[in-house]
Design an enzyme around this catalytic site. Structure first.
Site, PDB file in Angstrom:
ATOM      1  N   GLU A  77       2.298  -1.553   3.384  1.00  0.00           N
ATOM      2  CA  GLU A  77       1.840  -0.208   2.982  1.00  0.00           C
ATOM      3  C   GLU A  77       0.655  -0.405   2.046  1.00  0.00           C
ATOM      4  O   GLU A  77       0.823  -0.477   0.840  1.00  0.00           O
ATOM      5  CB  GLU A  77       2.953   0.519   2.229  1.00  0.00           C
ATOM      6  CG  GLU A  77       4.256   0.644   2.993  1.00  0.00           C
ATOM      7  CD  GLU A  77       5.344   1.340   2.157  1.00  0.00           C
ATOM      8  OE1 GLU A  77       5.112   1.658   0.974  1.00  0.00           O
ATOM      9  OE2 GLU A  77       6.429   1.560   2.725  1.00  0.00           O
ATOM     10  N   ASP A  96     -21.318 -23.675  10.084  1.00  0.00           N
ATOM     11  CA  ASP A  96     -21.345 -24.512   8.889  1.00  0.00           C
ATOM     12  C   ASP A  96     -20.288 -23.995   7.907  1.00  0.00           C
ATOM     13  O   ASP A  96     -20.440 -22.922   7.343  1.00  0.00           O
ATOM     14  CB  ASP A  96     -22.752 -24.444   8.290  1.00  0.00           C
ATOM     15  CG  ASP A  96     -22.820 -25.097   6.923  1.00  0.00           C
ATOM     16  OD1 ASP A  96     -21.839 -25.759   6.527  1.00  0.00           O
ATOM     17  OD2 ASP A  96     -23.863 -24.938   6.255  1.00  0.00           O
ATOM     18  N   GLU A 106      12.002  -4.832   1.525  1.00  0.00           N
ATOM     19  CA  GLU A 106      10.669  -4.375   1.114  1.00  0.00           C
ATOM     20  C   GLU A 106      10.284  -5.104  -0.172  1.00  0.00           C
ATOM     21  O   GLU A 106      10.884  -4.873  -1.218  1.00  0.00           O
ATOM     22  CB  GLU A 106      10.686  -2.856   0.862  1.00  0.00           C
ATOM     23  CG  GLU A 106       9.377  -2.322   0.310  1.00  0.00           C
ATOM     24  CD  GLU A 106       9.485  -0.911  -0.286  1.00  0.00           C
ATOM     25  OE1 GLU A 106      10.575  -0.290  -0.225  1.00  0.00           O
ATOM     26  OE2 GLU A 106       8.485  -0.441  -0.836  1.00  0.00           O
ATOM     27  N   GLU A 165      -1.462   9.291  -2.254  1.00  0.00           N
ATOM     28  CA  GLU A 165      -0.557   8.555  -3.146  1.00  0.00           C
ATOM     29  C   GLU A 165      -0.510   9.202  -4.529  1.00  0.00           C
ATOM     30  O   GLU A 165      -1.133  10.229  -4.777  1.00  0.00           O
ATOM     31  CB  GLU A 165      -0.972   7.083  -3.217  1.00  0.00           C
ATOM     32  CG  GLU A 165      -0.014   6.137  -2.485  1.00  0.00           C
ATOM     33  CD  GLU A 165       1.446   6.230  -2.931  1.00  0.00           C
ATOM     34  OE1 GLU A 165       1.718   6.709  -4.048  1.00  0.00           O
ATOM     35  OE2 GLU A 165       2.329   5.829  -2.159  1.00  0.00           O
ATOM     36  N   ARG A 194       7.722  -5.598  -3.173  1.00  0.00           N
ATOM     37  CA  ARG A 194       6.805  -4.608  -3.736  1.00  0.00           C
ATOM     38  C   ARG A 194       5.704  -5.203  -4.623  1.00  0.00           C
ATOM     39  O   ARG A 194       4.884  -4.481  -5.162  1.00  0.00           O
ATOM     40  CB  ARG A 194       7.612  -3.575  -4.546  1.00  0.00           C
ATOM     41  CG  ARG A 194       8.555  -2.764  -3.663  1.00  0.00           C
ATOM     42  CD  ARG A 194       9.466  -1.860  -4.488  1.00  0.00           C
ATOM     43  NE  ARG A 194       8.770  -0.878  -5.285  1.00  0.00           N
ATOM     44  CZ  ARG A 194       8.378   0.319  -4.855  1.00  0.00           C
ATOM     45  NH1 ARG A 194       8.606   0.684  -3.609  1.00  0.00           N
ATOM     46  NH2 ARG A 194       7.758   1.154  -5.665  1.00  0.00           N
ATOM     47  N   GLU A 244      -2.623   6.226   1.110  1.00  0.00           N
ATOM     48  CA  GLU A 244      -1.863   5.161   1.765  1.00  0.00           C
ATOM     49  C   GLU A 244      -1.810   5.448   3.253  1.00  0.00           C
ATOM     50  O   GLU A 244      -1.538   6.568   3.669  1.00  0.00           O
ATOM     51  CB  GLU A 244      -0.441   5.115   1.185  1.00  0.00           C
ATOM     52  CG  GLU A 244       0.463   4.116   1.896  1.00  0.00           C
ATOM     53  CD  GLU A 244       1.848   4.014   1.262  1.00  0.00           C
ATOM     54  OE1 GLU A 244       1.945   4.000   0.012  1.00  0.00           O
ATOM     55  OE2 GLU A 244       2.826   3.974   2.025  1.00  0.00           O
ATOM     56  N   HIS A 251       3.209  -2.863  -0.614  1.00  0.00           N
ATOM     57  CA  HIS A 251       4.620  -3.150  -0.371  1.00  0.00           C
ATOM     58  C   HIS A 251       4.745  -3.625   1.069  1.00  0.00           C
ATOM     59  O   HIS A 251       4.145  -3.035   1.964  1.00  0.00           O
ATOM     60  CB  HIS A 251       5.461  -1.890  -0.548  1.00  0.00           C
ATOM     61  CG  HIS A 251       5.249  -1.227  -1.878  1.00  0.00           C
ATOM     62  ND1 HIS A 251       5.682   0.036  -2.158  1.00  0.00           N
ATOM     63  CD2 HIS A 251       4.630  -1.669  -2.993  1.00  0.00           C
ATOM     64  CE1 HIS A 251       5.353   0.348  -3.398  1.00  0.00           C
ATOM     65  NE2 HIS A 251       4.704  -0.666  -3.924  1.00  0.00           N
ATOM     66  N   GLU A 265      -2.281   0.515  -0.108  1.00  0.00           N
ATOM     67  CA  GLU A 265      -2.853   1.683  -0.803  1.00  0.00           C
ATOM     68  C   GLU A 265      -4.308   1.415  -1.194  1.00  0.00           C
ATOM     69  O   GLU A 265      -4.711   0.263  -1.345  1.00  0.00           O
ATOM     70  CB  GLU A 265      -2.028   1.971  -2.065  1.00  0.00           C
ATOM     71  CG  GLU A 265      -0.574   2.293  -1.744  1.00  0.00           C
ATOM     72  CD  GLU A 265       0.346   2.347  -2.953  1.00  0.00           C
ATOM     73  OE1 GLU A 265       1.408   2.981  -2.845  1.00  0.00           O
ATOM     74  OE2 GLU A 265       0.018   1.739  -3.999  1.00  0.00           O
ATOM     75  N   ARG A 296      12.954   1.666  -7.572  1.00  0.00           N
ATOM     76  CA  ARG A 296      11.596   1.252  -7.220  1.00  0.00           C
ATOM     77  C   ARG A 296      10.924   0.396  -8.287  1.00  0.00           C
ATOM     78  O   ARG A 296       9.765   0.029  -8.158  1.00  0.00           O
ATOM     79  CB  ARG A 296      10.749   2.486  -6.908  1.00  0.00           C
ATOM     80  CG  ARG A 296      11.084   3.048  -5.560  1.00  0.00           C
ATOM     81  CD  ARG A 296      10.488   4.408  -5.293  1.00  0.00           C
ATOM     82  NE  ARG A 296      11.228   5.062  -4.235  1.00  0.00           N
ATOM     83  CZ  ARG A 296      10.999   4.899  -2.939  1.00  0.00           C
ATOM     84  NH1 ARG A 296      10.042   4.141  -2.533  1.00  0.00           N
ATOM     85  NH2 ARG A 296      11.744   5.512  -2.035  1.00  0.00           N
TER      86      ARG A 296
HETATM   87  N1  GLU Z   1       1.174   2.410  -6.344  1.00  0.00           N
HETATM   88  C1  GLU Z   1       2.440   1.779  -6.645  1.00  0.00           C
HETATM   89  C2  GLU Z   1       2.256   0.257  -6.737  1.00  0.00           C
HETATM   90  O1  GLU Z   1       1.350  -0.164  -7.353  1.00  0.00           O
HETATM   91  C3  GLU Z   1       3.495   2.120  -5.633  1.00  0.00           C
HETATM   92  C4  GLU Z   1       3.769   3.571  -5.406  1.00  0.00           C
HETATM   93  C5  GLU Z   1       4.768   3.771  -4.284  1.00  0.00           C
HETATM   94  O2  GLU Z   1       4.345   3.792  -3.127  1.00  0.00           O
HETATM   95  O3  GLU Z   1       5.972   3.801  -4.543  1.00  0.00           O
HETATM   96  O4  GLU Z   1       2.994  -0.528  -6.203  1.00  0.00           O
HETATM   97 MG    MG Z   2       2.907   3.785  -1.697  1.00  0.00          MG
END
Ligand code: GLU
Ligand code: MG
Length: 450
Positions: free
Chosen positions: A139, A64, A339, A192, A341, A199, A248, A141, A319
């Protein structure tokens, strides 16, 4: 590099079907779980006995659909779950099998509200454009807390901290064993940046398999934590003032084992297609934010200062950018990848991969131009400097994200009109519920002085 296999396959492969029946008999499996997700990516599971397995593989199992979030209303609620035999795995208990299902309507048509089907459709678009594989490496976390009632952390460790004295190391080790026992290969894992934050990176795989792996991953992480008496959470931002949990996602497109993002003559080692793909994701990022960051809480993570992206730009080193192209190392053509993010691990992985793929393919199809990379720390630019450089921001709230989604032709195409409408309705409801709340912050800030 392992041979990349294409997996845009039909549901019932006779060979895989036979394999499941043999394995179940040989290993004395008692029950088989059938899994799928609702729109928000919550795992739905039901159990069948091995007696029913053959007919389930052939005809699926009816259920259902009206009680599944985002699925059909009561008047058209009959659904059929067809297990995909290529996804068969045995749970770490050694006694229970599990398969991931595709959802069809009683007349055998793919159900347009099935998130896995949305990903299959995205993969079809990809195939029609001459690619055979969308590889992704997320990745994801997460935090480990003492229990689910609060956020008491287990350690004060930081990035790559080796917390040998800590129970959390055992938990992670057991989690990896459990994943590997289910045929989900782990590439690496570490503590992390946040306290009690971890992670585990699964080795990249084609998007459909990875969608299935992510469901399994989230469950295994939580189950193993529970066995140790702890609570694991993928909530994007559980601790104020600390990094949130991101997912990411490394992405690349292949044809016949050849990485279509790579071009040795380019200054960034990126092909024209690779650049256009990234340009597509940048251009449509705001529109699909409500999919890669689907909760009110997701937007508490996407703020400056915590290694999560806020501004829509790409980079090689930086980053704080939304998309990062890891630096090319000679001989690693196959590893050229983008990548992204912004996603968080509490997303629906099928919808995420589908939207990411559509946004990238749109860039390729329309020949979008990739803007220049931004190598400065974007958190440090003033609003004026960002304006000059044409850098826009991600939505700041779920409300803003839903508005952007609701206006997006691309998202409508990616999700299909059925999910598109329901998803907007569902998420608007969440936003409306949140925005009328009175928070501690307001009470402390205003009550005494206003
Ligand atoms: N925790 C970080 C985020 O919120 C990333 C940290 C990392 O792996 O560079 O994306
Ligand atoms: Mg990370």
């Amino acid at each position: 590099m392992a041979q990349i296999e294409s997996k845009n396959r039909a549901t019932s492969e006779p060979q895989a079907r036979k394999g499941v029946l043999e394995q179940v008999a040989e290993r004395g499996i008692e029950d088989v779980l059938l899994w799928f997700t609702d729109l928000e990516g919550h795992l739905k599971s039901f159990s069948i006995t091995t007696r029913e397995l053959e007919s389930a593989l052939d005809d699926g199992m009816g259920f259902d659909g009206s009680s599944v979030t985002g699925f059909n209303a009561i008047e058209e609620s009959d659904m059929v779950a067809i297990p995909d035999p290529t996804s068969y795995r045995v749970l770490p208990d050694g006694k229970t099998g599990r398969m991931i299902c595709d959802i069809v309507t009683p007349d055998g048509q793919p159900y347009e509200g099935d998130p896995r089907h949305v990903l299959r459709r995205a993969l079809e678009r990809m195939t029609s454009m001459g690619f055979d594989t969308f590889n992704v490496g997320p990745e994801a976390e997460y935090f480990l807390f003492r229990d689910e009632k609060g956020t008491e952390t287990l350690d004060e460790g930081g990035y790559f901290a080796q917390t040998t004295m800590d129970a959390a190391t055992d938990v992670r080790r057991d989690t990896i064993r459990a994943l590997e026992s289910m045929g989900i290969p782990v590439e690496y894992h570490h503590h992390e940046v946040g306290p009690s934050q971890h992670e585990i990176d699964i080795r990249y795989a084609n998007a459909l398999d990875m969608g299935d792996y992510m469901l399994t991953y989230r469950l295994v992480v939580k189950e193993v934590a529970k066995q140790h008496g702890y609570h694991a959470t993928f909530m994007p931002k559980p601790l104020f003032g600390e990094n949130g949990s991101g997912m990411h996602t490394h992405q690349s497109l292949f044809t016949d084992g050849r990485n279509r993002f790579f071009d040795g003559d380019d200054r960034w080692h990126l092909s024209g297609e690779g650049k256009a793909f990234i340009a597509g994701q940048l251009r449509h990022a705001r529109e699909i934010a409500a999919v890669f960051a689907q909760w009110v809480n997701s937007y508490k993570r996407l703020v400056p200062g915590y290694e999560a992206p806020v501004y829509v730009a790409w980079s090689q080193r930086n980053r704080s950018a939304l998309i990062r192209i890891p630096l090319y190392k000679p001989g690693s053509e196959q590893a050229t990848r983008a990548e992204i993010r912004c996603p968080d691990p509490a997303c629906n992985p099928y919808l995420l991969f589908a939207c990411l793929l559509h946004a990238g393919l749109e860039g390729i199809e329309q020949g979008y131009e990739l803007p220049d990379p931004m190598e400065t720390n974007l958190y440090h630019l003033t609003a004026e400097q960002r304006r000059e450089r044409g850098i826009v921001s991600l939505p700041e709230t779920l409300g803003e994200a839903i508005d952007a989604l609701a206006q997006s032709e691309l998202a409508r195409k990616a999700l299909g009109p059925h999910i598109f409408d329901r998803y907007i309705e569902l998420k608007r409801k969440e936003w409306d519920e949140y925005r009328v709340q009175l928070t501690d912050w307001e009470m402390k800030k205003y009550l005494a002085v206003l």
